[in-house]
Design an enzyme around this catalytic site. Structure first.
Site, PDB file in Angstrom:
ATOM      1  N   ARG A 116     -36.794   7.683  99.732  1.00 57.02           N
ATOM      2  CA  ARG A 116     -36.516   7.306  98.338  1.00 57.02           C
ATOM      3  C   ARG A 116     -36.043   8.506  97.522  1.00 57.02           C
ATOM      4  NH1 ARG A 116     -39.580   2.356  98.037  1.00 57.02           N
ATOM      5  NH2 ARG A 116     -39.462   2.240  95.784  1.00 57.02           N
ATOM      6  N   TYR A 119     -33.039   8.840  94.912  1.00 58.53           N
ATOM      7  CA  TYR A 119     -33.280   8.242  93.600  1.00 58.53           C
ATOM      8  C   TYR A 119     -34.325   9.051  92.823  1.00 58.53           C
ATOM      9  CZ  TYR A 119     -34.069   4.396  90.276  1.00 58.53           C
ATOM     10  OH  TYR A 119     -34.175   3.623  89.146  1.00 58.53           O
ATOM     11  N   GLU A 121     -35.614  12.070  93.219  1.00 59.32           N
ATOM     12  CA  GLU A 121     -35.356  13.476  92.898  1.00 59.32           C
ATOM     13  C   GLU A 121     -34.162  13.642  91.964  1.00 59.32           C
ATOM     14  OE1 GLU A 121     -37.390  15.728  93.290  1.00 59.32           O
ATOM     15  OE2 GLU A 121     -38.653  15.211  94.989  1.00 59.32           O
ATOM     16  N   ASN A 148     -40.227  -1.162  86.960  1.00 61.93           N
ATOM     17  CA  ASN A 148     -39.798  -2.462  87.522  1.00 61.93           C
ATOM     18  C   ASN A 148     -39.322  -3.516  86.513  1.00 61.93           C
ATOM     19  OD1 ASN A 148     -41.750  -1.158  89.549  1.00 61.93           O
ATOM     20  ND2 ASN A 148     -40.622  -2.666  90.742  1.00 61.93           N
ATOM     21  N   SER A 163     -35.865 -10.735  92.171  1.00 63.64           N
ATOM     22  CA  SER A 163     -34.558 -11.360  92.378  1.00 63.64           C
ATOM     23  C   SER A 163     -34.377 -11.788  93.832  1.00 63.64           C
ATOM     24  CB  SER A 163     -33.432 -10.414  91.952  1.00 63.64           C
ATOM     25  OG  SER A 163     -33.544  -9.181  92.624  1.00 63.64           O
ATOM     26  N   ARG A 185     -47.091  -3.785  91.476  1.00 62.11           N
ATOM     27  CA  ARG A 185     -46.052  -3.311  90.559  1.00 62.11           C
ATOM     28  C   ARG A 185     -46.323  -3.923  89.184  1.00 62.11           C
ATOM     29  NH1 ARG A 185     -45.161  -0.748  94.515  1.00 62.11           N
ATOM     30  NH2 ARG A 185     -43.160  -0.191  95.472  1.00 62.11           N
ATOM     31  N   ASP A 247     -43.320   3.074 100.910  1.00 66.25           N
ATOM     32  CA  ASP A 247     -43.327   2.121  99.789  1.00 66.25           C
ATOM     33  C   ASP A 247     -44.541   2.451  98.913  1.00 66.25           C
ATOM     34  OD1 ASP A 247     -42.605  -0.034  98.294  1.00 66.25           O
ATOM     35  OD2 ASP A 247     -43.146  -1.550  99.787  1.00 66.25           O
ATOM     36  N   PRO A 248     -44.345   2.777  97.637  1.00 62.71           N
ATOM     37  CA  PRO A 248     -45.511   3.104  96.808  1.00 62.71           C
ATOM     38  C   PRO A 248     -46.540   1.974  96.806  1.00 62.71           C
ATOM     39  CG  PRO A 248     -43.486   3.692  95.685  1.00 62.71           C
ATOM     40  CD  PRO A 248     -43.082   2.928  96.915  1.00 62.71           C
TER      41      PRO A 248
HETATM   42  N1  UDP Z   1     -40.457  -6.208  98.298  1.00 60.83           N
HETATM   43  C1  UDP Z   1     -40.784  -7.186  99.214  1.00 60.83           C
HETATM   44  N2  UDP Z   1     -39.797  -8.056  99.581  1.00 60.83           N
HETATM   45  C2  UDP Z   1     -38.530  -8.010  99.084  1.00 60.83           C
HETATM   46  C3  UDP Z   1     -38.218  -7.002  98.144  1.00 60.83           C
HETATM   47  C4  UDP Z   1     -39.211  -6.108  97.774  1.00 60.83           C
HETATM   48  O1  UDP Z   1     -41.928  -7.274  99.691  1.00 60.83           O
HETATM   49  O2  UDP Z   1     -37.716  -8.848  99.465  1.00 60.83           O
HETATM   50  C5  UDP Z   1     -41.521  -5.265  97.879  1.00 60.83           C
HETATM   51  C6  UDP Z   1     -41.159  -3.798  98.073  1.00 60.83           C
HETATM   52  O3  UDP Z   1     -41.462  -3.386  99.389  1.00 60.83           O
HETATM   53  C7  UDP Z   1     -42.032  -3.138  97.006  1.00 60.83           C
HETATM   54  C8  UDP Z   1     -42.101  -4.178  95.888  1.00 60.83           C
HETATM   55  O4  UDP Z   1     -41.721  -5.411  96.481  1.00 60.83           O
HETATM   56  O5  UDP Z   1     -43.339  -2.953  97.495  1.00 60.83           O
HETATM   57  C9  UDP Z   1     -41.159  -3.870  94.741  1.00 60.83           C
HETATM   58  O6  UDP Z   1     -39.900  -3.639  95.291  1.00 60.83           O
HETATM   59  P1  UDP Z   1     -38.611  -3.495  94.398  1.00 60.83           P
HETATM   60  O7  UDP Z   1     -37.481  -3.243  95.343  1.00 60.83           O
HETATM   61  O8  UDP Z   1     -38.496  -4.636  93.474  1.00 60.83           O
HETATM   62  O9  UDP Z   1     -38.884  -2.208  93.498  1.00 60.83           O
HETATM   63  P2  UDP Z   1     -39.499  -0.762  93.817  1.00 60.83           P
HETATM   64  O10 UDP Z   1     -40.724  -0.681  93.006  1.00 60.83           O
HETATM   65  O11 UDP Z   1     -39.802  -0.630  95.283  1.00 60.83           O
HETATM   66  O12 UDP Z   1     -38.435   0.176  93.376  1.00 60.83           O
END
Ligand code: UDP
Length: 307
Positions: A116, A119, A121, A148, A163, A185, A247-248
């Site tokens: 990641r 983005y 950094e 988010n 989305s 999130r 993934d955070p």
């Molecule tokens: N995520 C998921 N399925 C998807 C898209 C995202 O489980 O189809 C998870 C992703 O792994 C993260 C969270 O949803 O844990 C939020 O992801 P997003 O891409 O919306 O934003 P991020 O906080 O990761 O930038």
């Protein structure tokens, strides 16, 4: 007459999102933020030029760094002396946070060579660039850290959680949850976030240069989002997929400072209402045949085995 110039290379943005605005003060220029040039010196520049969806920025990391940092370096040259430069930074600067909620003073837990990092950094370095420019040249700076954001006008193939789940629910019906979905999130509805931005960017008497957390401070797990959409759209089911590396695990804004700087502002749209409104918009788009094919998340094989 005041003029607003929108510069976008339409990498992730869509021209049609501006189609409803017919205003002689608005000029649209299709160009990269890092290459845009102009004879004008601008009173104010708002730098939002970056993909925000992980699969999109992971697929083109160099371009992501260029848009954020290169964009800021270039656009600074177009600002009038003592002009105002506002920038959309991100909660990603906190990485996988070890404190919750995250105040602006938290320095984060970020891997500067991780998947990641293009983005995280480039947002962090652009914050430094702007703070140091403020300190050394006296430009007015406003930096927000967005958590988010979701809502209508997200492209159906954007790939972020809300989305993606809605696009999937309205097409094949399989919601891809990465990992066990326990990661949390804080989902901010677009109208609430835009309201906060306009209050912060356009209030001349404010002197706080940022960073300022902006978001909804109700944290909801990914699996709960998927389950809610499963209930809203009959026939939908959840499919568990491999976790995304790094993934955070959690993300929630501490809004103490935000409430001081923007008194009276609150994220008013509940997550349930926001997702329902977004679903209606997606229903129209998908019905009109919009592409829903989001890129897959990038799995970095270097991270698969311990060194
Ligand atoms: N995520 C998921 N399925 C998807 C898209 C995202 O489980 O189809 C998870 C992703 O792994 C993260 C969270 O949803 O844990 C939020 O992801 P997003 O891409 O919306 O934003 P991020 O906080 O990761 O930038």
């Amino acid at each position: 007459m005041e003029k607003l110039v929108v510069v976008d290379n339409l990498w992730t943005g869509l021209r049609e999102n501006l189609a409803h605005i017919q205003d002689p003060r608005l000029t649209f220029v299709e160009a990269d933020a890092e290459r845009f040039s102009s004879d004008f010196q601008f009173d104010e520049i708002i730098h939002f030029a970056s993909p925000a969806s992980p699969p999109w920025y992971m697929r083109e990391p160099v371009r992501t760094i260029s848009a954020n940092l290169g964009g800021a370096l270039n656009l600074l040259n177009l600002l009038k002396p003592k002009g105002r430069f506002s920038f959309a930074s991100t909660s990603e600067v906190y990485g996988d946070p070890l404190v919750s909620p995250q105040p602006e003073s938290y320095r984060g837990s970020v891997d500067c060579t991780g998947p990641r990092s293009s983005y995280d950094e480039s947002k962090r370095c652009t914050e430094s660039l702007l703070f140091e420019s403020h300190r050394t040249t006296g430009i007015d700076v406003r930096i927000v850290r967005l958590f988010n954001v979701y809502g209508p006008r997200t492209r159906p193939d954007d790939g972020r959680a809300v989305s993606n789940f809605l696009s999937q629910a309205l097409t094949h019906g399989e919601l891809t949850v990465y990992g066990d979905g326990s990661q949390g999130r804080s989902w901010g509805y677009v109208d609430d976030i835009v309201e906060a931005l306009s209050r912060y960017f356009w209030r001349d008497e404010l002197t706080y240069v940022g960073p300022l957390n902006i978001g909804n401070d109700r944290e909801i797990s990914v699996i709960d989002v998927a389950r809610y959409i499963e209930k809203l759209v009959p026939g939908t089911r959840i499919k568990f997929c491999p976790p995304v590396p790094q993934d955070p695990t959690n993300r929630r804004p501490d809004l103490t400072l935000c409430r001081k700087v923007l008194p009276g502002w609150e994220a008013n749209v509940s997550y349930e209402d926001g997702v329902r409104m977004t679903l209606e918009w997606f229903r129209d788009k998908v019905g009109q045949g919009a592409s829903t094919d989001a890129p897959s998340p990038v799995f970095d094989t270097r991270l698969a085995a311990p060194v």
